[in-house]
Design a protein around this motif. Structure first.
Motif, short mmCIF file in Angstrom:
data_model
loop_
_atom_site.label_atom_id
_atom_site.label_comp_id
_atom_site.label_asym_id
_atom_site.label_seq_id
_atom_site.Cartn_x
_atom_site.Cartn_y
_atom_site.Cartn_z
N LEU A 171 0.61 -1.49 0.10
CA LEU A 171 -0.07 -0.06 -0.17
C LEU A 171 1.22 1.02 0.00
CD1 LEU A 171 -2.68 -1.20 2.73
CD2 LEU A 171 -2.78 -0.99 -0.17
N LEU A 172 1.75 1.49 0.75
CA LEU A 172 2.79 2.20 0.67
C LEU A 172 3.26 2.26 -1.09
CD1 LEU A 172 5.08 1.64 4.39
CD2 LEU A 172 2.77 3.80 3.93
N THR A 173 3.73 1.59 -1.68
CA THR A 173 4.02 1.55 -2.58
C THR A 173 2.97 2.45 -3.26
OG1 THR A 173 5.76 -0.40 -2.01
CG2 THR A 173 5.73 0.34 -4.18
N ILE A 174 2.30 2.07 -3.29
CA ILE A 174 1.29 2.94 -4.07
C ILE A 174 0.62 3.71 -4.03
CG2 ILE A 174 -1.36 2.71 -5.00
CD1 ILE A 174 -1.15 -0.86 -4.65
N LEU A 175 0.73 4.23 -2.74
CA LEU A 175 1.01 5.64 -2.51
C LEU A 175 2.33 6.62 -2.68
CD1 LEU A 175 -0.65 4.71 1.14
CD2 LEU A 175 -1.63 5.79 -0.61
N GLY A 176 2.98 5.69 -3.03
CA GLY A 176 4.10 6.83 -3.84
C GLY A 176 5.34 6.61 -3.15
N SER A 177 5.49 5.88 -1.74
CA SER A 177 7.28 5.54 -1.30
C SER A 177 8.16 4.83 -2.52
CB SER A 177 7.01 4.13 -0.01
OG SER A 177 6.13 5.06 0.58
N THR A 178 9.11 4.95 -2.38
CA THR A 178 10.34 4.58 -3.10
C THR A 178 10.39 3.98 -2.24
OG1 THR A 178 12.01 6.53 -2.10
CG2 THR A 178 10.98 7.47 -4.04
N SER A 179 11.23 3.28 -2.90
CA SER A 179 12.64 1.98 -2.01
C SER A 179 13.43 2.65 -1.11
CB SER A 179 13.34 0.91 -2.97
OG SER A 179 14.67 1.38 -3.58
#
Length: 628
Positions: A89-97
């Protein structure tokens, strides 16, 4: 909200999952800190057995640190698997690796900092009690409290490094996963567990092989026995258990009885999913139980070290020029400390014998001087007769004749036999007439000086007693002498040897119990986490089943069975391994190895039972809410 606050809130919101892991880490920090307080205590280094104590504490520190590293690494990797959906979910919201990596790093460091802080605070509170107990264990007076700067520095540096390294390593666990995999998390459909009958058969063969090789356990077979036990234990959980559960499910009468269908259907999945945990818990618990049992057995053996016959024994070659010099030193030490001792000097010739392999020969006149000290009557032997004193005769065999090999080649009929022994440095002994003794040519001739202190059985030597200090002082004094290689030089003090062995054994027990406690609590916290991981699915399942009539009483029975299997199946196998392993390692008929092993198993069972009750209470309080 800063990124640090975001990481802290994640930890705080998942406190129910992290609680057991945090407390286990804090407990390991506390024990490590307390042992460090002992290690750096100023009075330990100056104590009689200070080096032995410090060595034991250093060993304990290494064991706790290595185990804590593996436990934290294993726990964090398991935690991250349950949070894959959150990371997706954090990745979908735009969090980078890099932001995800930073989040994971900060969360681990926050948990580590809190664990270290709690461990240090609790360690400070209880350290005085541990100093008293530890001092009693090594035979010292109560150790005063001091402010342990070095212990704090070592603990903080060690565990901050541990959590830092693990925080770096955990970055690789979610590094290459795709968003869809992260969103699925641990919710992927499970395939039905399968077991190979070949590997199940291999499990039985590995266990049988370990038992067979264990009958002749030695330096050449221990590795094979260990490998077979590890293989058999692992395959038992991954293969044989699943195979047995499938066989039980085929028994329709048993499978459809009551709630058996409910818990048995899930059991195969749980056994397969938790195989590695069961394996680790079984091996760690069996090693801990065996270690405590062996220490208890050794504690009983040490009592024999307190020789109530000859408290000081000094042996040299007959031609050794140091003999009289060292004898005067011993006499001087005894006189200075007002200890009256009866001195007996005997000559011993060592020979080979087909009946006894090796035998020490002494003359009748020497034996009659000290026979009363070892509880025997003087002997009156005619020519060619002999009296045999066996040092150890577990089979109680009767020997009628003793033949002396070598140049002597003489057979002596045995007119009397006893198992009392003379000294632990004089083994199987043959008493012969003085005239015969002069004819015997031994491979090695030694002179023994035996010192007997009257009423010794009423004394209780400790590290602080004069008897022990004299023995230690004499041992150190004699060890400083540069004795030529061609001369043998052997000194033994009953009090010093007994006290040193007792203190070392008590220290091992003191250290081992708390290390075992760290192991048990850590394993229990991990089992709790595994239950918590499946809690959401279990609540949905119980909610659905409650709609079709499952009562609270029936559900509680199912919960008890499932959690009981998780806690007590590994413990049952570890108890069996401990009972067998101690019997294999400690090959003696003179001591009861069964009772100490049962005591240690019962102690671990009590700890396991307490953990089970706490975890069941927490789990049940959550599951009960799902009932309709």
């Amino acid at each position: 909200m800063s990124f640090l606050q975001f990481a802290y809130n994640n930890v705080r919101r998942n406190k129910r999952a992290y609680a057991a892991y945090l407390l286990s880490s804090a407990f390991a920090v506390m024990i490590f800190f307390i042992y460090a307080i002992f290690l750096f205590h100023p009075q330990i280094a100056n104590s009689l057995f200070g080096k032995t104590t410090q060595m034991g504490m250093k060993t304990a520190e290494y064991i706790i640190f290595v185990f804590s590293f593996l436990f934290v690494l294993f726990s964090v990797s398991a935690f991250l698997k349950t949070r894959k959906k959150e990371f997706g979910l954090l990745t979908i919201l735009g969090s980078t690796s890099s932001q995800l990596n930073r989040l994971i790093f900060l969360e681990n460091m926050i948990i580590g900092f809190i664990a270290i802080l709690i461990g240090l605070i609790v360690g400070f509170v209880v350290s005085k009690i541990f100093l008293i107990v530890g001092a009693m264990a090594i035979g010292m007076k109560a150790l005063p409290f001091y402010f342990p700067w070095k212990a704090i520095g070592l603990t903080v540096a060690s565990f901050m490094s541990l959590f830092f390294v693990i925080s770096i390593l955990t970055l690789f666990f979610v590094r290459n996963n795709k968003v869809m995999e992260l969103l699925q998390g641990a919710k992927k459909p499970k395939t039905e567990p399968k077991a190979s009958w070949v590997l199940s058969l291999l499990t039985i063969l590995a266990i049988i092989g370990a038992v067979v090789l264990g009958r002749d356990f030695n330096s050449g077979t221990w590795l094979y026995v260990t490998v077979l036990v590890l293989i058999g234990t692992y395959l038992m959980y991954t293969q044989l258990s699943v195979y047995m559960i499938r066989w039980m499910k085929k028994n329709r009468r048993f499978f459809r009885n009551g709630t058996n269908m409910l818990w048995l259907s899930e059991l195969a999945y749980k056994m397969k999913d938790n195989a590695r945990i069961f394996f680790m818990v079984t091996i760690v618990t069996s090693i801990a139980c065996s270690a405590v049992s062996i220490v208890l057995i050794l504690n009983g053996m040490i009592k024999e070290e307190l020789d109530t016959r000859f408290q000081l024994v000094y042996s040299t070659d007959a031609a050794n020029p140091f003999l009289q010099k060292n004898k005067k030193l011993i006499d001087q030490k005894l006189k200075e400390n007002h200890i009256q001792a009866h001195h007996y000097q005997i000559t011993v010739k060592d020979l080979k014998s087909p009946e006894l392999k090796f035998v020490s020969v002494i003359k009748q006149s020497d034996f009659n001087k000290f026979s009363g000290v070892i509880g025997l009557k003087p002997v009156n032997l005619s020519q060619k007769e002999s009296f045999l004193i066996l040092f150890d005769n577990p089979k109680k065999k009767k020997i009628n004749n003793v033949t002396l090999s070598g140049e002597t080649k003489q057979t002596y009929p045995v007119t009397g036999q006893t198992e009392s022994g003379i000294s632990r440095f004089i083994y199987d002994t043959l008493v012969i007439p003085d005239s015969e003794f002069a004819k015997v040519k031994g491979e090695n001739t030694s002179t023994f000086n035996l010192y007997h202190v009257p009423n010794w059985e009423n004394r209780n030597p400790t590290a602080e007693s004069m008897d022990t200090k004299i023995g230690v002082a004499l041992s150190e004094e004699l060890s400083k002498q540069k004795v030529p290689v061609e001369y043998s030089n052997l000194f033994y003090s009953s009090a010093a040897s007994y006290t040193e062995m007792k203190s070392a054994n008590n220290m091992i027990l003191f250290i081992g119990l708390f290390i075992a406690l760290v192991f048990s609590i850590s394993m229990a916290s991990f089992l709790y986490f595994k239950l918590y991981t499946d809690l959401a699915d279990d609540k949905k399942q119980y909610h659905a089943i409650s709609k079709i009539g499952l009562s609270i009483r029936e559900m509680k029975k199912v919960v008890n069975i499932q959690i009981g299997i998780l806690f007590f199946v590994p413990f049952l196998f570890s108890a069996i391994q401990a009972l067998w392993g101690v019997r294999v390692v400690v090959k003696t008929q003179a001591y009861d190895v069964f009772q100490p092993t049962i005591i240690s198993i019962c102690a671990f069972f009590i700890v396991q039972l307490i953990c089970f009750l706490v975890v069941r209470w927490r789990y049940w309080s959550q599951v009960k809410e799902a009932m309709v």
